[in-house]
Design a protein around this motif. Structure first.
Motif, PDB file in Angstrom:
ATOM      1  N   MET A 278       0.507   4.915   1.662  1.00 22.22           N
ATOM      2  CA  MET A 278       0.874   3.707   2.376  1.00 22.22           C
ATOM      3  C   MET A 278       2.112   3.089   1.744  1.00 22.22           C
ATOM      4  SD  MET A 278      -2.621   1.685   3.276  1.00 22.22           S
ATOM      5  CE  MET A 278      -3.556   2.253   4.660  1.00 22.22           C
ATOM      6  N   SER A 279       2.907   2.464   2.570  1.00 19.65           N
ATOM      7  CA  SER A 279       4.116   1.830   2.061  1.00 19.65           C
ATOM      8  C   SER A 279       3.789   0.460   1.472  1.00 19.65           C
ATOM      9  CB  SER A 279       5.132   1.661   3.198  1.00 19.65           C
ATOM     10  OG  SER A 279       4.711   0.632   4.077  1.00 19.65           O
ATOM     11  N   GLU A 280       4.758  -0.129   0.788  1.00 19.97           N
ATOM     12  CA  GLU A 280       4.568  -1.466   0.224  1.00 19.97           C
ATOM     13  C   GLU A 280       4.255  -2.458   1.329  1.00 19.97           C
ATOM     14  OE1 GLU A 280       7.123  -4.972  -1.939  1.00 19.97           O
ATOM     15  OE2 GLU A 280       7.759  -2.911  -2.244  1.00 19.97           O
ATOM     16  N   ARG A 281       4.926  -2.302   2.476  1.00 23.87           N
ATOM     17  CA  ARG A 281       4.662  -3.194   3.623  1.00 23.87           C
ATOM     18  C   ARG A 281       3.199  -3.084   4.051  1.00 23.87           C
ATOM     19  NH1 ARG A 281       7.318  -5.309   8.517  1.00 23.87           N
ATOM     20  NH2 ARG A 281       5.874  -5.035  10.232  1.00 23.87           N
ATOM     21  N   ASP A 282       2.671  -1.859   4.106  1.00 20.13           N
ATOM     22  CA  ASP A 282       1.285  -1.645   4.510  1.00 20.13           C
ATOM     23  C   ASP A 282       0.322  -2.313   3.544  1.00 20.13           C
ATOM     24  OD1 ASP A 282       2.487  -0.048   6.423  1.00 20.13           O
ATOM     25  OD2 ASP A 282       1.862   1.829   5.501  1.00 20.13           O
ATOM     26  N   THR A 283       0.576  -2.180   2.255  1.00 22.58           N
ATOM     27  CA  THR A 283      -0.358  -2.726   1.265  1.00 22.58           C
ATOM     28  C   THR A 283      -0.372  -4.248   1.259  1.00 22.58           C
ATOM     29  OG1 THR A 283       1.265  -2.574  -0.525  1.00 22.58           O
ATOM     30  CG2 THR A 283      -0.211  -0.677  -0.213  1.00 22.58           C
ATOM     31  N   LYS A 284       0.638  -4.883   1.827  1.00 27.04           N
ATOM     32  CA  LYS A 284       0.652  -6.354   1.904  1.00 27.04           C
ATOM     33  C   LYS A 284      -0.447  -6.884   2.821  1.00 27.04           C
ATOM     34  CE  LYS A 284       5.441  -7.118   0.661  1.00 27.04           C
ATOM     35  NZ  LYS A 284       6.726  -7.699   1.023  1.00 27.04           N
TER      36      LYS A 284
ATOM     37  N   GLY B 186      -9.018  -3.026   3.933  1.00 29.04           N
ATOM     38  CA  GLY B 186      -9.288  -2.375   2.664  1.00 29.04           C
ATOM     39  C   GLY B 186      -8.218  -1.365   2.315  1.00 29.04           C
ATOM     40  N   SER B 187      -8.014  -1.144   1.026  1.00 34.02           N
ATOM     41  CA  SER B 187      -7.044  -0.150   0.574  1.00 34.02           C
ATOM     42  C   SER B 187      -7.513   1.266   0.918  1.00 34.02           C
ATOM     43  CB  SER B 187      -6.813  -0.278  -0.929  1.00 34.02           C
ATOM     44  OG  SER B 187      -8.030  -0.098  -1.632  1.00 34.02           O
ATOM     45  N   ASP B 188      -8.787   1.393   1.322  1.00 29.90           N
ATOM     46  CA  ASP B 188      -9.332   2.697   1.717  1.00 29.90           C
ATOM     47  C   ASP B 188      -9.037   3.033   3.177  1.00 29.90           C
ATOM     48  OD1 ASP B 188     -10.972   0.845   2.930  1.00 29.90           O
ATOM     49  OD2 ASP B 188     -12.839   1.782   2.296  1.00 29.90           O
ATOM     50  N   GLY B 189      -8.330   2.130   3.894  1.00 28.87           N
ATOM     51  CA  GLY B 189      -7.972   2.394   5.282  1.00 28.87           C
ATOM     52  C   GLY B 189      -8.972   1.881   6.298  1.00 28.87           C
ATOM     53  N   ARG B 190      -9.922   1.075   5.882  1.00 26.67           N
ATOM     54  CA  ARG B 190     -10.892   0.488   6.812  1.00 26.67           C
ATOM     55  C   ARG B 190     -10.601  -0.992   6.974  1.00 26.67           C
ATOM     56  NH1 ARG B 190     -15.196   1.295   9.559  1.00 26.67           N
ATOM     57  NH2 ARG B 190     -15.371   3.444   8.828  1.00 26.67           N
ATOM     58  N   MET B 191     -10.753  -1.458   8.218  1.00 24.45           N
ATOM     59  CA  MET B 191     -10.644  -2.896   8.487  1.00 24.45           C
ATOM     60  C   MET B 191     -11.915  -3.370   9.162  1.00 24.45           C
ATOM     61  SD  MET B 191     -10.458  -3.542  11.987  1.00 24.45           S
ATOM     62  CE  MET B 191      -9.584  -5.059  12.139  1.00 24.45           C
ATOM     63  N   MET B 192     -12.168  -4.661   9.028  1.00 21.30           N
ATOM     64  CA  MET B 192     -13.288  -5.316   9.699  1.00 21.30           C
ATOM     65  C   MET B 192     -12.826  -6.695  10.138  1.00 21.30           C
ATOM     66  SD  MET B 192     -16.511  -4.422   7.216  1.00 21.30           S
ATOM     67  CE  MET B 192     -17.747  -4.774   8.455  1.00 21.30           C
ATOM     68  N   VAL B 193     -13.268  -7.108  11.316  1.00 24.03           N
ATOM     69  CA  VAL B 193     -12.960  -8.450  11.789  1.00 24.03           C
ATOM     70  C   VAL B 193     -14.213  -9.035  12.431  1.00 24.03           C
ATOM     71  CG1 VAL B 193     -12.053  -7.658  14.031  1.00 24.03           C
ATOM     72  CG2 VAL B 193     -11.336  -9.870  13.126  1.00 24.03           C
TER      73      VAL B 193
ATOM     74  N   ARG C 293     -11.327   2.704  11.039  1.00 25.60           N
ATOM     75  CA  ARG C 293     -10.189   3.141  10.224  1.00 25.60           C
ATOM     76  C   ARG C 293      -8.917   2.642  10.903  1.00 25.60           C
ATOM     77  NH1 ARG C 293     -11.506   4.783   5.504  1.00 25.60           N
ATOM     78  NH2 ARG C 293      -9.694   6.105   5.448  1.00 25.60           N
ATOM     79  N   TYR C 294      -7.972   2.167  10.109  1.00 21.59           N
ATOM     80  CA  TYR C 294      -6.728   1.657  10.687  1.00 21.59           C
ATOM     81  C   TYR C 294      -5.533   2.410  10.114  1.00 21.59           C
ATOM     82  CZ  TYR C 294      -5.632  -0.903   6.402  1.00 21.59           C
ATOM     83  OH  TYR C 294      -5.321  -1.229   5.118  1.00 21.59           O
ATOM     84  N   ARG C 295      -4.461   2.354  10.888  1.00 20.95           N
ATOM     85  CA  ARG C 295      -3.173   2.874  10.437  1.00 20.95           C
ATOM     86  C   ARG C 295      -2.103   1.863  10.848  1.00 20.95           C
ATOM     87  NH1 ARG C 295      -4.358   5.529  15.158  1.00 20.95           N
ATOM     88  NH2 ARG C 295      -2.666   5.756  16.677  1.00 20.95           N
ATOM     89  N   ILE C 296      -0.999   1.895  10.106  1.00 20.30           N
ATOM     90  CA  ILE C 296       0.124   0.995  10.369  1.00 20.30           C
ATOM     91  C   ILE C 296       1.244   1.795  11.013  1.00 20.30           C
ATOM     92  CG2 ILE C 296       1.823  -0.569   9.319  1.00 20.30           C
ATOM     93  CD1 ILE C 296      -1.075  -1.513   8.997  1.00 20.30           C
ATOM     94  N   ASP C 297       1.836   1.223  12.048  1.00 18.34           N
ATOM     95  CA  ASP C 297       2.981   1.832  12.722  1.00 18.34           C
ATOM     96  C   ASP C 297       3.989   0.709  12.986  1.00 18.34           C
ATOM     97  OD1 ASP C 297       4.799   3.336  14.126  1.00 18.34           O
ATOM     98  OD2 ASP C 297       3.479   3.731  15.825  1.00 18.34           O
ATOM     99  N   GLY C 298       4.934   0.544  12.082  1.00 21.90           N
ATOM    100  CA  GLY C 298       5.927  -0.525  12.218  1.00 21.90           C
ATOM    101  C   GLY C 298       5.275  -1.887  12.140  1.00 21.90           C
TER     102      GLY C 298
END
Length: 141
Positions: free
Chosen positions: A1-7, A42-49, A78-83
């Protein structure tokens, strides 16, 4: 993941939830001025809302149970970032129709604030299902 993603990693508390109509740009707060909720990446690629309306009563009748369902939104996957978007492959949801789907959200980071926008879509909670989108603001916990 990029720095932007980890934010995005961490816990975000809901500050506001607006619905915007595409035909008039009118914004409403259908779940009150102080709705409840959290968004966790999460840093593991999972999100919850989990988001709930401001005023909810316990569900001890069919009518109240239906009202509870109409004033909650929750999913995880599981989530991914695209822009400027995060896309979640939903594996559990408040709405079974979302399971297995991909939910795409636009986002903007501004310091400790995260603004999230849904795509324009029919709103099943408003008579006539007008086209609209949700606009949510979160503050980092």
């Amino acid at each position: 993941m990029s720095e932007r993603d980890t934010k995005l990693h961490g816990c975000w508390r809901l500050v506001s939830f607006h619905m915007e109509r595409q035909d008039s740009t009118e914004r409403t707060q259908p779940w009150g001025t102080d709705p409840n909720g959290y968004l966790i990446f999460g840093s593991d690629g999972r999100m919850m809302v989990l988001i709930t309306a401001q005023a909810r009563e316990p569900g001890n009748t069919d009518e109240k149970l239906v009202a509870l369902f109409r004033t909650v939104m929750a999913y995880t996957g599981r989530y991914r970032i695209d822009g400027d978007r995060f896309i979640t492959k939903v594996d559990a949801s408040w709405n079974e129709a979302w399971n297995g789907s991909e939910q795409e959200r636009l986002y903007k980071l501004d310091g400790d604030m995260l603004n999230v926008f849904t795509a324009w879509m029919p709103n099943p909670l408003i008579s006539g299902n007008p086209i609209g989108r949700a606009i949510l603001s979160f503050r980092r916990e």
